[in-house]
Design an enzyme around this catalytic site. Structure first.
Site, PDB file in Angstrom:
ATOM      1  N   CYS A  69       0.837  -1.202   0.000  1.00 33.19           N
ATOM      2  CA  CYS A  69       0.000   0.000   0.000  1.00 33.19           C
ATOM      3  C   CYS A  69       0.875   1.256   0.000  1.00 33.19           C
ATOM      4  O   CYS A  69       1.504   1.556  -0.997  1.00 33.19           O
ATOM      5  CB  CYS A  69      -0.986  -0.033   1.169  1.00 33.19           C
ATOM      6  SG  CYS A  69      -2.388   1.099   0.945  1.00 33.19           S
ATOM      7  N   HIS A 118      -3.629  -5.199   0.666  1.00 32.38           N
ATOM      8  CA  HIS A 118      -3.019  -5.688   1.910  1.00 32.38           C
ATOM      9  C   HIS A 118      -3.096  -7.211   1.972  1.00 32.38           C
ATOM     10  O   HIS A 118      -4.004  -7.777   2.604  1.00 32.38           O
ATOM     11  CB  HIS A 118      -3.722  -5.061   3.121  1.00 32.38           C
ATOM     12  CG  HIS A 118      -3.388  -3.626   3.334  1.00 32.38           C
ATOM     13  ND1 HIS A 118      -2.359  -3.202   4.143  1.00 32.38           N
ATOM     14  CD2 HIS A 118      -3.946  -2.498   2.800  1.00 32.38           C
ATOM     15  CE1 HIS A 118      -2.299  -1.881   4.128  1.00 32.38           C
ATOM     16  NE2 HIS A 118      -3.244  -1.434   3.315  1.00 32.38           N
ATOM     17  N   GLU A 124      -1.377  -9.246   3.671  1.00 35.10           N
ATOM     18  CA  GLU A 124      -1.191  -9.761   5.038  1.00 35.10           C
ATOM     19  C   GLU A 124      -2.518  -9.952   5.760  1.00 35.10           C
ATOM     20  O   GLU A 124      -2.594 -10.754   6.699  1.00 35.10           O
ATOM     21  CB  GLU A 124      -0.268  -8.827   5.838  1.00 35.10           C
ATOM     22  CG  GLU A 124      -0.877  -7.516   6.290  1.00 35.10           C
ATOM     23  CD  GLU A 124      -0.968  -6.445   5.221  1.00 35.10           C
ATOM     24  OE1 GLU A 124      -1.421  -5.318   5.529  1.00 35.10           O
ATOM     25  OE2 GLU A 124      -0.583  -6.717   4.060  1.00 35.10           O
TER      26      GLU A 124
END
Length: 239
Positions: free
Chosen positions: A111, A213, A215
């Site tokens: 990001c 994102h 993760e």
């Protein structure tokens, strides 16, 4: 450094809470690196960029995490009412990136991290994609939850090789995006309306940036862990 479990540095930021300022980052970054076979090491935000090389010497790979907007001053523009800027973090992380880049260290930007890589290498950003692209697009949700949209991957890319699909659904929480792509990067994924969603280095072994994102996706969509595994494997092969 250990080739079995290389040390992956993750940038943090100073955030205000009730009892004062804290250095922090989302735990999902830490968990993703650990699950991918790396040893996560949190890098504090310091106000002295001369100390950046000391931290780069401690790690084998660098993850630039998400967060505040990158200041337009770093790509030659005036701020257009942007309020979410951390200039100290910009200065510190650009120097971390420069030191890692000079050492040909594997780097993964997420990001804001992708945007910072682009700016550090001579690119620029849309300060507000809704304003400049002239229509509402599903990248900046209301409230604190993510929105979702489709991203198209280029087949001739490292990212496509590990995510195994030309079209993927990703989460999104950003209102800025790459405008001018840095000469040493190439776009390897775009959203339906053309916003650049992922970049890879042209002349380096491993520099990857994604606008979403991953993760925060790996618990429901384990395939996204492959991006972190790819980084860790590139770190191992470079040691």
């Amino acid at each position: 450094m250990s080739k079995i479990n290389p040390i992956i540095g993750i940038t943090t930021f100073c955030g205000k809470e009730d009892r004062g300022n804290y250095g922090k980052v989302r735990c999902s970054y830490i968990n993703a690196i650990s699950e991918a076979g790396g040893r996560p090491l949190l890098i504090p935000q310091l106000d002295d960029e001369n100390k950046a090389e000391t931290y780069i010497d401690l790690i084998d790979g660098l993850v630039l995490s998400g967060g505040a907007d990158v200041s337009p001053l770093y790509y030659g523009e005036k701020s257009e009412d942007i309020k979410n800027i951390n200039s100290l973090r910009d200065k510190w992380e650009i120097e971390l990136f420069n030191q890692a880049y000079k050492k040909n260290m594997p780097i993964f930007g997420i990001c804001r991290g992708m945007q910072l890589i682009n700016v550090a290498l001579g690119g620029s950003l849309y300060q507000d994609i809704n304003k400049y692209l002239g229509k509402k697009i599903p990248h900046w949700p209301k409230g604190e939850s993510y929105t979702r949209h489709i991203v198209n991957l280029k087949k001739q890319s490292k990212l496509y090789d590990v995510l195994c699909s030309e079209r993927i659904e990703v989460n999104s929480f950003h209102h800025q995006a790459i405008k001018k792509l840095a000469p040493s990067l190439r776009a390897v994924a775009t959203a339906e309306e053309g916003v650049i969603e992922a970049v890879e280095a042209v002349d380096k072994k491993f520099i990857l940036g994604v606008q979403w994102h991953p993760e925060d996706l790996i618990n429901k969509q384990p395939c996204f862990l492959n991006a972190f595994k790819m980084m860790v494997e590139n770190v191992k092969s470079s040691l």
